[in-house]
Every structure is written in structure tokens, then in C-alpha cells.
Design a protein around this motif. Structure first.
Motif, mmCIF file in Angstrom:
data_model
loop_
_atom_site.group_PDB
_atom_site.id
_atom_site.type_symbol
_atom_site.label_atom_id
_atom_site.label_comp_id
_atom_site.label_asym_id
_atom_site.label_seq_id
_atom_site.Cartn_x
_atom_site.Cartn_y
_atom_site.Cartn_z
ATOM 1 N N UNK A 12 -55.601 -26.418 29.828
ATOM 2 C CA UNK A 12 -55.606 -26.220 28.391
ATOM 3 C C UNK A 12 -54.725 -27.264 27.721
ATOM 4 N N UNK A 13 -55.284 -27.958 26.759
ATOM 5 C CA UNK A 13 -54.585 -29.039 26.067
ATOM 6 C C UNK A 13 -54.066 -28.517 24.731
ATOM 7 N N UNK A 14 -52.764 -28.473 24.606
ATOM 8 C CA UNK A 14 -52.173 -28.023 23.344
ATOM 9 C C UNK A 14 -52.117 -29.183 22.350
ATOM 10 N N UNK A 15 -52.366 -28.880 21.099
ATOM 11 C CA UNK A 15 -52.295 -29.861 20.000
ATOM 12 C C UNK A 15 -53.084 -31.145 20.307
ATOM 13 N N UNK A 16 -54.344 -31.032 20.702
ATOM 14 C CA UNK A 16 -55.118 -32.226 21.077
ATOM 15 C C UNK A 16 -55.292 -33.223 19.936
ATOM 16 N N UNK A 17 -55.250 -32.741 18.686
ATOM 17 C CA UNK A 17 -55.462 -33.620 17.540
ATOM 18 C C UNK A 17 -54.150 -34.185 16.975
ATOM 19 N N UNK A 18 -53.074 -33.947 17.669
ATOM 20 C CA UNK A 18 -51.790 -34.483 17.203
ATOM 21 C C UNK A 18 -51.848 -36.006 17.177
ATOM 22 N N UNK A 19 -51.421 -36.606 16.071
ATOM 23 C CA UNK A 19 -51.449 -38.063 15.915
ATOM 24 C C UNK A 19 -50.281 -38.676 16.695
ATOM 25 N N UNK A 23 -54.660 -43.729 14.198
ATOM 26 C CA UNK A 23 -55.770 -42.803 14.437
ATOM 27 C C UNK A 23 -55.886 -42.409 15.905
ATOM 28 N N UNK A 24 -54.874 -42.711 16.705
ATOM 29 C CA UNK A 24 -54.889 -42.365 18.130
ATOM 30 C C UNK A 24 -54.236 -40.999 18.316
ATOM 31 N N UNK A 25 -54.986 -40.097 18.937
ATOM 32 C CA UNK A 25 -54.536 -38.709 19.091
ATOM 33 C C UNK A 25 -54.173 -38.406 20.541
ATOM 34 N N UNK A 26 -53.515 -37.295 20.713
ATOM 35 C CA UNK A 26 -53.133 -36.872 22.057
ATOM 36 C C UNK A 26 -54.346 -36.755 22.971
ATOM 37 N N UNK A 27 -55.433 -36.221 22.481
ATOM 38 C CA UNK A 27 -56.626 -36.066 23.299
ATOM 39 C C UNK A 27 -57.196 -37.417 23.716
ATOM 40 N N UNK A 28 -57.014 -38.460 22.896
ATOM 41 C CA UNK A 28 -57.473 -39.803 23.250
ATOM 42 C C UNK A 28 -56.717 -40.329 24.461
ATOM 43 N N UNK A 29 -55.422 -40.045 24.505
ATOM 44 C CA UNK A 29 -54.605 -40.466 25.642
ATOM 45 C C UNK A 29 -55.041 -39.736 26.906
ATOM 46 N N UNK A 31 -57.985 -38.396 27.517
ATOM 47 C CA UNK A 31 -59.311 -38.888 27.900
ATOM 48 C C UNK A 31 -59.219 -40.261 28.554
ATOM 49 N N UNK A 32 -58.279 -41.078 28.093
ATOM 50 C CA UNK A 32 -58.071 -42.397 28.719
ATOM 51 C C UNK A 32 -57.680 -42.219 30.183
ATOM 52 N N UNK A 33 -56.679 -41.390 30.432
ATOM 53 C CA UNK A 33 -56.224 -41.225 31.809
ATOM 54 C C UNK A 33 -57.255 -40.502 32.681
ATOM 55 N N UNK A 34 -58.051 -39.650 32.071
ATOM 56 C CA UNK A 34 -59.130 -39.012 32.832
ATOM 57 C C UNK A 34 -60.124 -40.058 33.330
ATOM 58 N N UNK A 35 -60.434 -41.030 32.479
ATOM 59 C CA UNK A 35 -61.376 -42.088 32.846
ATOM 60 C C UNK A 35 -60.765 -43.094 33.819
ATOM 61 N N UNK A 36 -59.500 -43.406 33.614
ATOM 62 C CA UNK A 36 -58.855 -44.469 34.374
ATOM 63 C C UNK A 36 -58.328 -43.989 35.727
#
Length: 267
Positions: A12-19, A23-29, A31-36
């Protein structure tokens, strides 16, 4: 699904939309590590790490070396634990130079940190000079951007006798660089000694020291990446060219595909 119910790998990801930055959000980070993960995990696995975490934007970062309320060092052993660290706010992953299986060093790093006024052309020449020295020593080296102002030169070892040998060798290389090109390099860590020069940081090779991992994000504006590149591509990549927004176009260059196959010894 509510924001607090966002899940990645059942975490569970808390505050995924935190800036985090613009425009880069916590969920973007995350998702980056999930891919990498297939690229970064070999450099993290079985190796103690330290982290830079961020909970409320880049102006609110802090360093973490141990698990909560313990002296136990942090390890990332699989994709699940990688994402869990990111859920806890980690942006940067820094690795120690030794593998926990042997407790002997096996990855040597030279961090070439230039004076702000030094031209990129001179910085790149400085990096190439180091490669010349390592080539003469018959050591295969690898290059990555730092995500900051300079570059990192990384040397894998299959066998090293002990940390004293490891640290002494790194220092001798740095001192040789300083002696050979005294107008370009300094081994003095003080900022005022760096005027017009490159600080060749061999201190990353002490047992207690860490260095930013290949493919790790940096907690800086635009979230640049410490990104592996081929030596022949040095002039194509500035130290902070690759970031969380553009990394996909460079991801499959396979510049370091031989890294863990190199059988170099320091005995």
C-alpha cells in the motif's frame, strides 16, 4: 480507489500524489524503481546500503543508514523490498563497496567532483585521464554519470585480499593523478582547494563509505539519475542529462552488461 489505497506489488502506497519536485510525484518515483528493478537490483543485492529519504519535497530530505531503532544495516534483496523502501520515502540508494557474503571489497569508485567554474570539456578530459591510468594498470573500468556535476569511474574486482589493500590502492591512483596533472586534479577535500580543478574522491573506498548506486535517482531538481554509459558516449552525456522523465530512451544501451563478468584481482 482512494489515494491511500494505491498499491504496487501489493504494497500500500501512502500519499502517492504527494509532490516531490514540480510535477514529479511519489508514485512516479515508485513506478520508476518498479521498472528499473532488473537493472539496479544486481548492484543492491547482498550489499548494505544507506538511503536519502524525502517525505515532503526535495527541501525535506534526510539520511538513513539503519533500520528503525536498531544497528542493523539496510539491505534490499528483491523487488518487493525495493518498493517498500520507496514507499518509506527513499529516493537515493547508496551502496557500500563490499558484499555481505565475503565482507571484502569488490567495487571501487572514483568520484570526479569538479569545481563549479570548470568547463565540461575539461571535466571529460579529466575522466579520460583516469581511464588512461587504469588501462595502463590493465584494469577494466566503467563509467556513469553522477547525476550532479561530475562522473564516476567504477572498477569491479573478483578478488581483493583486504580493505587495507583496497583503500591504499585507490589512494595511490588518486595521488598519481594529482602528481601527473597537478593543474587539473586535487586530492584535498576542502572546497577552496578545488579552484579550477577536479577533486578526485578516492575516499569512497573506505569500508565505512558509500557511493550512489548505478541507476539510482538523485534527490535534486528534475530527479537526475546516476546512469551507466559507455566510454565512447562520454561526450553525449552531461553529468545530469538522464533523469526520471527521459531515462527510457537510454535504458537498453547495455553499457555495463559485462560488469559482473569481469574477473579482476587486487591481491
Amino acid at each position: 480507489m482512494k489515494e491511500t489505497e494505491t498499491k504496487v506489488l501489493n504494497i500500500e502506497i501512502s500519499h502517492p500524489q504527494r509532490i516531490i519536485d514540480r510535477d514529479i510525484k511519489k508514485i512516479d518515483i515508485i513506478k520508476y524503481y518498479e521498472l528499473i528493478e532488473p537493472f539496479i537490483l544486481p548492484f543492491l543485492n547482498n550489499r548494505p546500503i544507506s538511503e536519502i529519504r524525502c517525505h515532503n519535497g526535495l527541501k525535506d530530505t534526510f539520511f538513513k543508514k539503519h533500520h528503525n531503532n536498531s544497528d542493523e544495516l539496510i539491505y534490499v534483496k528483491d523487488k518487493q523490498s525495493l518498493i517498500l523502501e520507496c514507499q518509506n520515502g527513499t529516493i537515493e540508494f547508496h551502496t557500500y563497496g563490499y558484499n555481505k557474503k565475503s565482507h571484502k571489497p569488490d567495487i571501487m569508485v572514483f568520484d570526479l567532483d569538479p569545481d563549479d567554474k570548470l568547463s565540461l570539456k575539461k571535466v571529460r578530459q579529466g575522466v579520460l585521464n583516469l581511464k588512461i591510468i587504469l588501462d595502463k594498470l590493465n584494469l577494466k573500468s566503467f563509467l556513469k554519470t553522477s547525476g550532479g556535476k561530475g562522473y564516476h569511474v567504477v572498477i569491479p574486482f573478483f578478488k581483493v585480499i583486504n580493505y587495507k589493500k583496497f583503500e591504499t590502492f585507490a589512494k595511490k591512483v588518486a595521488l598519481l593523478m594529482e602528481k601527473t596533472w597537478p593543474n587539473l586534479y586535487t586530492t584535498n577535500i576542502k572546497k577552496d582547494a578545488r579552484n579550477g580543478k577536479i577533486f578526485i574522491d578516492y575516499l569512497r573506498n573506505k569500508k565505512s563509505a558509500t557511493c550512489i548506486a548505478p541507476y539510482s535517482l538523485r534527490a535534486r531538481e528534475k530527479l537526475p539519475i546516476s546512469f551507466p554509459i559507455a566510454w565512447e558516449d562520454l561526450t553525449k552525456f552531461s553529468p545530469n542529462k538522464v533523469n526520471i522523465k527521459n531515462f527510457k530512451k537510454y535504458l537498453y544501451n547495455n553499457a555495463w552488461n559485462e560488469f559482473f563478468k569481469v574477473k579482476q584481482e587486487l591481491i
